[in-house]
Design an enzyme around this catalytic site. Structure first.
Site, PDB file in Angstrom:
ATOM      1  N   LYS A  47      -0.293   4.872   2.583  1.00 50.71           N
ATOM      2  CA  LYS A  47       0.749   5.505   1.775  1.00 50.71           C
ATOM      3  C   LYS A  47       0.335   6.950   1.558  1.00 50.71           C
ATOM      4  O   LYS A  47      -0.850   7.251   1.550  1.00 50.71           O
ATOM      5  CB  LYS A  47       0.852   4.845   0.390  1.00 50.71           C
ATOM      6  CG  LYS A  47       1.039   3.346   0.418  1.00 50.71           C
ATOM      7  CD  LYS A  47       0.590   2.714  -0.890  1.00 50.71           C
ATOM      8  CE  LYS A  47       0.011   1.338  -0.639  1.00 50.71           C
ATOM      9  NZ  LYS A  47      -0.616   0.713  -1.766  1.00 50.71           N
ATOM     10  N   ARG A  96       3.504 -10.107  -8.288  1.00 44.15           N
ATOM     11  CA  ARG A  96       4.709  -9.856  -9.088  1.00 44.15           C
ATOM     12  C   ARG A  96       5.879 -10.697  -8.636  1.00 44.15           C
ATOM     13  O   ARG A  96       6.652 -11.207  -9.427  1.00 44.15           O
ATOM     14  CB  ARG A  96       5.096  -8.366  -8.993  1.00 44.15           C
ATOM     15  CG  ARG A  96       4.133  -7.430  -9.661  1.00 44.15           C
ATOM     16  CD  ARG A  96       4.354  -6.028  -9.213  1.00 44.15           C
ATOM     17  NE  ARG A  96       4.185  -5.914  -7.755  1.00 44.15           N
ATOM     18  CZ  ARG A  96       4.187  -4.781  -7.087  1.00 44.15           C
ATOM     19  NH1 ARG A  96       4.385  -3.652  -7.713  1.00 44.15           N
ATOM     20  NH2 ARG A  96       3.998  -4.761  -5.780  1.00 44.15           N
TER      21      ARG A  96
HETATM   22  O1  PNS Z   1      -3.001  -1.376  -4.373  1.00 40.78           O
HETATM   23  P1  PNS Z   1      -3.089  -1.775  -2.929  1.00 40.78           P
HETATM   24  O2  PNS Z   1      -2.916  -0.562  -2.027  1.00 40.78           O
HETATM   25  O3  PNS Z   1      -2.160  -2.900  -2.571  1.00 40.78           O
HETATM   26  O4  PNS Z   1      -4.579  -2.321  -2.717  1.00 40.78           O
HETATM   27  C1  PNS Z   1      -5.037  -2.728  -1.444  1.00 40.78           C
HETATM   28  C2  PNS Z   1      -6.564  -2.774  -1.419  1.00 40.78           C
HETATM   29  C3  PNS Z   1      -7.124  -1.424  -1.791  1.00 40.78           C
HETATM   30  C4  PNS Z   1      -7.073  -3.824  -2.372  1.00 40.78           C
HETATM   31  C5  PNS Z   1      -7.015  -3.145   0.042  1.00 40.78           C
HETATM   32  O5  PNS Z   1      -6.423  -2.264   0.939  1.00 40.78           O
HETATM   33  C6  PNS Z   1      -8.525  -3.101   0.208  1.00 40.78           C
HETATM   34  O6  PNS Z   1      -9.199  -4.028  -0.157  1.00 40.78           O
HETATM   35  N1  PNS Z   1      -9.044  -1.992   0.801  1.00 40.78           N
HETATM   36  C7  PNS Z   1     -10.456  -1.822   1.051  1.00 40.78           C
HETATM   37  C8  PNS Z   1     -10.758  -1.922   2.553  1.00 40.78           C
HETATM   38  C9  PNS Z   1     -10.749  -3.373   2.985  1.00 40.78           C
HETATM   39  O7  PNS Z   1     -11.561  -4.165   2.559  1.00 40.78           O
HETATM   40  N2  PNS Z   1      -9.809  -3.731   3.868  1.00 40.78           N
HETATM   41  C10 PNS Z   1      -9.622  -5.102   4.344  1.00 40.78           C
HETATM   42  C11 PNS Z   1      -8.723  -5.876   3.374  1.00 40.78           C
HETATM   43  S1  PNS Z   1      -8.454  -7.534   3.913  1.00 40.78           S
END
Ligand code: PNS
Length: 164
Positions: A47, A96
């Site tokens: 984003k 949600r």
């Molecule tokens: O608020 P969001 O953008 O929905 O959060 C998503 C988030 C940050 C929790 C996810 O993208 C994440 O865990 N990012 C860290 C990198 C990672 O571990 N990626 C693999 C996720 S399965």
């Protein structure tokens, strides 16, 4: 038996943190002794960001300043590696609506594949916040709308600086 603190991570983009996020983090304290609200440098769904990770973290530290048991951190790289580094056994995510489900389910199962001992727990926010998202707050605030029912004062103050 020695009591060990149950540590949960509540990860996200938090761009910016909303009252819905605040609600989930505080509910998390019902499940864990410490909740680490963790801003990720890398988000699964890309984003266009409004605030830098450093600014988001500063805002969250202000928002949660009076909440004992809630800490704010940022992390680089994989969530599972961050979880290992802080000794967390649980990931909290807010759910949600049905529309959240597929994305959340995919991430939960990928995280389980990478770290089988880390449990993902879904919490539902207060009904007042089920429609709320950071992206809507960014859009409404950017177009001059009033978001004071949806975010805390530190967020409002920082949003104002973005409008100039
Ligand atoms: O608020 P969001 O953008 O929905 O959060 C998503 C988030 C940050 C929790 C996810 O993208 C994440 O865990 N990012 C860290 C990198 C990672 O571990 N990626 C693999 C996720 S399965």
């Amino acid at each position: 038996m020695t009591a060990v603190d149950r540590i949960a991570i509540y990860p996200g983009s938090f761009d910016p943190v909303t009252l819905g996020h605040e609600d989930i983090a505080r509910r998390g304290l019902g499940l864990a002794d410490r909740v680490i609200v963790a801003v990720a440098h890398t988000a699964t769904q890309s984003k266009k960001s409004l605030f830098s990770v450093e600014d988001r973290l500063r805002i969250m530290e202000e928002v949660f300043a009076d909440n004992e048991g809630i800490e704010c951190m940022s992390f680089q790289g994989l969530l599972v590696d961050f979880a290992r580094s802080v000794g967390a056994t649980m990931v909290i995510r807010g759910l949600r609506a049905v529309s959240d489900f597929e994305y959340e389910f995919q991430m939960a199962l990928m995280n389980r594949a990478l770290h089988p001992q880390l449990e993902t727990v879904f919490l539902t926010p207060h009904q007042d916040y089920t429609f709320l998202s950071s992206s809507l707050v960014r859009e409404v605030a950017g177009l001059g709308g009033d978001v004071s029912d949806f975010v805390s004062q530190p967020v409002l103050t920082q949003l104002a600086t973005k409008r100039g």
